[in-house]
Design an enzyme around this catalytic site. Structure first.
Site, PDB file in Angstrom:
ATOM      1  CB  SER A 216      -0.901   0.001   1.240  1.00 14.13           C
ATOM      2  OG  SER A 216      -1.623  -1.192   1.323  1.00 14.13           O
TER       3      SER A 216
ATOM      4  CE  LYS B 260       1.140   2.143   4.775  1.00 16.65           C
ATOM      5  NZ  LYS B 260       1.439   1.042   3.892  1.00 16.65           N
TER       6      LYS B 260
ATOM      7  CE  LYS C 206      -4.832  -1.615   1.258  1.00 17.37           C
ATOM      8  NZ  LYS C 206      -5.700  -2.570   1.929  1.00 17.37           N
TER       9      LYS C 206
HETATM   10  P1  NAD Z   1       4.913  -6.808   7.512  1.00 13.78           P
HETATM   11  O1  NAD Z   1       5.587  -5.770   8.317  1.00 13.78           O
HETATM   12  O2  NAD Z   1       4.402  -8.050   8.167  1.00 13.78           O
HETATM   13  O3  NAD Z   1       5.879  -7.273   6.289  1.00 13.78           O
HETATM   14  C1  NAD Z   1       6.759  -6.415   5.620  1.00 13.78           C
HETATM   15  C2  NAD Z   1       8.029  -7.193   5.334  1.00 13.78           C
HETATM   16  O4  NAD Z   1       8.936  -6.361   4.614  1.00 13.78           O
HETATM   17  C3  NAD Z   1       8.766  -7.665   6.592  1.00 13.78           C
HETATM   18  O5  NAD Z   1       9.040  -9.052   6.517  1.00 13.78           O
HETATM   19  C4  NAD Z   1      10.057  -6.840   6.594  1.00 13.78           C
HETATM   20  O6  NAD Z   1      11.159  -7.520   7.158  1.00 13.78           O
HETATM   21  C5  NAD Z   1      10.240  -6.593   5.109  1.00 13.78           C
HETATM   22  N1  NAD Z   1      11.081  -5.436   4.804  1.00 13.78           N
HETATM   23  C6  NAD Z   1      11.054  -4.199   5.366  1.00 13.78           C
HETATM   24  N2  NAD Z   1      11.951  -3.394   4.785  1.00 13.78           N
HETATM   25  C7  NAD Z   1      12.572  -4.140   3.832  1.00 13.78           C
HETATM   26  C8  NAD Z   1      13.592  -3.867   2.876  1.00 13.78           C
HETATM   27  N3  NAD Z   1      14.173  -2.664   2.799  1.00 13.78           N
HETATM   28  N4  NAD Z   1      13.977  -4.856   2.048  1.00 13.78           N
HETATM   29  C9  NAD Z   1      13.397  -6.088   2.106  1.00 13.78           C
HETATM   30  N5  NAD Z   1      12.435  -6.408   2.995  1.00 13.78           N
HETATM   31  C10 NAD Z   1      12.018  -5.436   3.844  1.00 13.78           C
HETATM   32  O7  NAD Z   1       3.737  -6.057   6.737  1.00 13.78           O
HETATM   33  P2  NAD Z   1       2.420  -6.690   6.062  1.00 13.78           P
HETATM   34  O8  NAD Z   1       1.306  -6.673   7.056  1.00 13.78           O
HETATM   35  O9  NAD Z   1       2.788  -7.942   5.347  1.00 13.78           O
HETATM   36  O10 NAD Z   1       2.100  -5.524   4.986  1.00 13.78           O
HETATM   37  C11 NAD Z   1       2.828  -5.353   3.779  1.00 13.78           C
HETATM   38  C12 NAD Z   1       2.103  -4.319   2.930  1.00 13.78           C
HETATM   39  O11 NAD Z   1       0.776  -4.786   2.667  1.00 13.78           O
HETATM   40  C13 NAD Z   1       1.952  -2.945   3.610  1.00 13.78           C
HETATM   41  O12 NAD Z   1       2.085  -1.939   2.629  1.00 13.78           O
HETATM   42  C14 NAD Z   1       0.533  -2.993   4.179  1.00 13.78           C
HETATM   43  O13 NAD Z   1      -0.003  -1.699   4.321  1.00 13.78           O
HETATM   44  C15 NAD Z   1      -0.171  -3.829   3.118  1.00 13.78           C
HETATM   45  N6  NAD Z   1      -1.353  -4.572   3.557  1.00 13.78           N
HETATM   46  C16 NAD Z   1      -1.349  -5.286   4.738  1.00 13.78           C
HETATM   47  C17 NAD Z   1      -2.495  -6.002   5.103  1.00 13.78           C
HETATM   48  C18 NAD Z   1      -2.564  -6.805   6.383  1.00 13.78           C
HETATM   49  O14 NAD Z   1      -3.667  -7.222   6.774  1.00 13.78           O
HETATM   50  N7  NAD Z   1      -1.445  -7.090   7.053  1.00 13.78           N
HETATM   51  C19 NAD Z   1      -3.623  -6.004   4.270  1.00 13.78           C
HETATM   52  C20 NAD Z   1      -3.564  -5.304   3.066  1.00 13.78           C
HETATM   53  C21 NAD Z   1      -2.429  -4.593   2.713  1.00 13.78           C
END
Ligand code: NAD
Length: 304
Positions: free
Chosen positions: A112, A255, A186
């Site tokens: 997102s 965010k 989104k």
């Molecule tokens: P999360 O924090 O669980 O996962 C993010 C991952 O990215 C982590 O494993 C982290 O180690 C990795 N990361 C961070 N910086 C990095 C870098 N520089 N290089 C490589 N890896 C890196 O987050 P999430 O809940 O999986 O969400 C991911 C995205 O999806 C976000 O943008 C969030 O807004 C969106 N989203 C989340 C949900 C939800 O229910 N969790 C639903 C829809 C959308």
């Protein structure tokens, strides 16, 4: 040789080499579905333990670094916390994808991210012959695990068609429009979702002080016109039972509302309710920290 998308031919699991960056709460089950569907997937995450656990549980391979991943891949999926991190990973880090990716390759940002930043990144990548599609998702961890995500897709029409076979194993696709449109929809969706959760939490608190049992309030709202995704899928499941385990953090929700208000500003819409909602979620983040589950916002709103 890896298949390229410069002719906008649909990606094919028999020939495509896929990189998947960010195997967190959402990325892990999403990348696992790609492997199950027969795609050749290499994963990367700054958390090396997650990479080890992922390859042990689901297969695929681990990338040595981002440039190396770029060199072997013709399609990259990013599922990272925000657009700043996506930009760093793609273009700006000392080790970044753009150093390795060939012309004709495509990046699909499923995070997102900020819609305006996505358009800027797309223009910079286009100069290098690299395509960008925005494909953020809704449906939460449950939707990711069940391959039942709503996937909003933005970008050049032919490129969107070309990446569709890669998105298909993760959920249902909805075309939003030009590059950045999907990221805009989104974050606006999450603003509406966050407002619905906060409104329901206030209603439950008021009703409770008036003497009504919280589960009874939710049951009646769910059979009435005030029902929303939070009353139907969050209160009984994560809030009233105190589990607070939806898998989506409070910081990421705050965010997204902030990004929605940035879009509102760019479009000269006052969005009075949106700004009130953003203030509430920001205060909750300050009080509780960004890492707690977003359903814990009820602790900030107040409970008895
Ligand atoms: P999360 O924090 O669980 O996962 C993010 C991952 O990215 C982590 O494993 C982290 O180690 C990795 N990361 C961070 N910086 C990095 C870098 N520089 N290089 C490589 N890896 C890196 O987050 P999430 O809940 O999986 O969400 C991911 C995205 O999806 C976000 O943008 C969030 O807004 C969106 N989203 C989340 C949900 C939800 O229910 N969790 C639903 C829809 C959308």
């Amino acid at each position: 040789m890896a298949q390229t998308t410069n002719t906008h031919r649909p990606l094919d699991p028999k020939t495509a080499k896929v990189g998947f960056i960010g195997i967190g709460n959402m990325g892990e089950p999403m990348a696992a579905h790609l492997i199950k569907a027969g795609w050749d997937v290499q994963v990367y995450d700054t958390d090396a333990d997650k990479v080890r656990r992922f390859t042990a549980a689901h297969g695929g391979s681990a990338a040595a670094g981002l440039e190396a991943m770029g060199q072997r891949s013709n399609a990259i999926v990013t599922m990272l916390p925000d657009g700043h991190i996506v930009r760093k990973v793609v273009l700006e880090g000392a080790d970044c994808l753009a150093k390795g990716l060939a012309r004709g390759s495509v990046i699909i940002d499923m995070s997102s991210s900020a819609p305006v930043g996505t358009r800027e990144l797309g223009a910079e990548l286009a100069e290098r012959g690299i395509g960008l599609v925005d494909a953020p998702v809704s449906g939460g961890v449950k939707g990711a695990v069940n391959a039942a995500l709503t996937i909003m897709v933005g970008g050049d029409g032919a490129l969107v068609q070309a990446v569709d076979p890669l998105l298909a194993p993760m959920g249902k696709r909805f075309q939003a429009g030009s590059l950045g449109s999907a990221h805009a929809v989104k974050v606006l969706n999450n603003y509406v979702s966050a407002a619905g959760l906060a409104a329901a939490a206030e209603a439950v608190l008021i009703a409770r002080r008036f003497g009504v049992d919280p589960q009874t309030v939710i049951n009646i709202i769910n059979a009435s016109s005030g029902r929303n995704n939070s009353t139907e899928n969050k209160f009984a499941q994560f809030i009233l039972n105190r589990k607070f385990s939806s898998g989506f953090s409070l910081g990421l929700m705050a965010k997204d509302i902030g990004l929605a208000m940035e879009v509102a500003k760019a479009c000269k819409v006052e969005a009075e309710l949106g700004h009130a909602c953003l203030a509430l979620w920001k205060e909750a983040e300050t009080e509780l920290g960004g890492k707690v589950d977003h359903t814990e916002v009820v602790r900030h709103i107040g409970e008895d």
